[in-house]
Design a protein around this motif. Sequence first.
Motif, PDB file in Angstrom:
ATOM      1  N   ARG A 101      27.741  24.366  -9.841  1.00 31.50           N
ATOM      2  CA  ARG A 101      27.226  25.626 -10.367  1.00 31.50           C
ATOM      3  C   ARG A 101      25.958  25.432 -11.203  1.00 31.50           C
ATOM      4  O   ARG A 101      25.006  26.187 -11.071  1.00 31.50           O
ATOM      5  CB  ARG A 101      28.317  26.295 -11.210  1.00 31.50           C
ATOM      6  N   SER A 102      25.947  24.411 -12.056  1.00 29.44           N
ATOM      7  CA  SER A 102      24.808  24.257 -12.972  1.00 29.44           C
ATOM      8  C   SER A 102      23.929  23.048 -12.662  1.00 29.44           C
ATOM      9  O   SER A 102      22.933  22.837 -13.346  1.00 29.44           O
ATOM     10  CB  SER A 102      25.310  24.166 -14.410  1.00 29.44           C
ATOM     11  N   GLY A 103      24.313  22.260 -11.666  1.00 27.89           N
ATOM     12  CA  GLY A 103      23.506  21.097 -11.290  1.00 27.89           C
ATOM     13  C   GLY A 103      23.985  19.799 -11.883  1.00 27.89           C
ATOM     14  O   GLY A 103      23.758  18.732 -11.314  1.00 27.89           O
ATOM     15  N   ALA A 104      24.659  19.859 -13.046  1.00 28.79           N
ATOM     16  CA  ALA A 104      25.142  18.627 -13.681  1.00 28.79           C
ATOM     17  C   ALA A 104      26.246  18.952 -14.677  1.00 28.79           C
ATOM     18  O   ALA A 104      26.382  20.097 -15.124  1.00 28.79           O
ATOM     19  CB  ALA A 104      23.998  17.913 -14.384  1.00 28.79           C
ATOM     20  N   ASP A 105      27.009  17.937 -15.003  1.00 32.40           N
ATOM     21  CA  ASP A 105      28.044  18.054 -16.027  1.00 32.40           C
ATOM     22  C   ASP A 105      28.263  16.666 -16.614  1.00 32.40           C
ATOM     23  O   ASP A 105      28.122  15.664 -15.913  1.00 32.40           O
ATOM     24  CB  ASP A 105      29.350  18.598 -15.426  1.00 32.40           C
ATOM     25  N   ALA A 106      28.581  16.604 -17.885  1.00 28.80           N
ATOM     26  CA  ALA A 106      28.877  15.340 -18.557  1.00 28.80           C
ATOM     27  C   ALA A 106      30.117  15.558 -19.414  1.00 28.80           C
ATOM     28  O   ALA A 106      30.140  16.451 -20.257  1.00 28.80           O
ATOM     29  CB  ALA A 106      27.704  14.888 -19.410  1.00 28.80           C
TER      30      ALA A 106
END
Length: 180
Positions: A101-106
Amino acid sequence: MTRIIGWVAAAAVVTVVFCSVYIAFQQSGRRSADIAPAAAAASAIQMPGTSVSSVPRLELTPESGVFVIVYGSDDTPETGTATLHGVLPTVPAGVLDTARRSGADAVTWQPEPGLRLAVVARSSQGKVVVAGQSLAPYEATDIRVMVYLMLGWFGCVLLLGAGFAVSVLLDRRQRYPNMR
């Protein structure tokens, strides 16, 4: 009474300062754990023709290094450089959904007790590349920093207490000069 309030306020200020320094160090250390996985994920995305399956797989442990896992559009792991109990591990679906959804996650991921990992997920061409590493070395550093800061805090509070005691003794000597 005013003197006590002043000394208690000084102890409170020292406590807030030491707690703030600890929080800053802890957060800085945790964020730095994302740097290597983010670089590994970016590298895997930039080289789409290369396969991470040709690299020997490591078993995820608290001593594990950086690993990369590629998830397909159905959220199943397709290939990777790490296993958990001999199979490619599956990160929580929310991590993959957020990355898409947002391109990245951490996030911090704990696939089992005693194994905490810093993972970075990046979306690319319908797939999600997840890279991570163990948080054990960062958490060990965090504990050392906390011990040092607690010792510093204790020393400061001890000095404040000694200063308060000396001020009370000096005040009594001024009020009652014949007392020893």
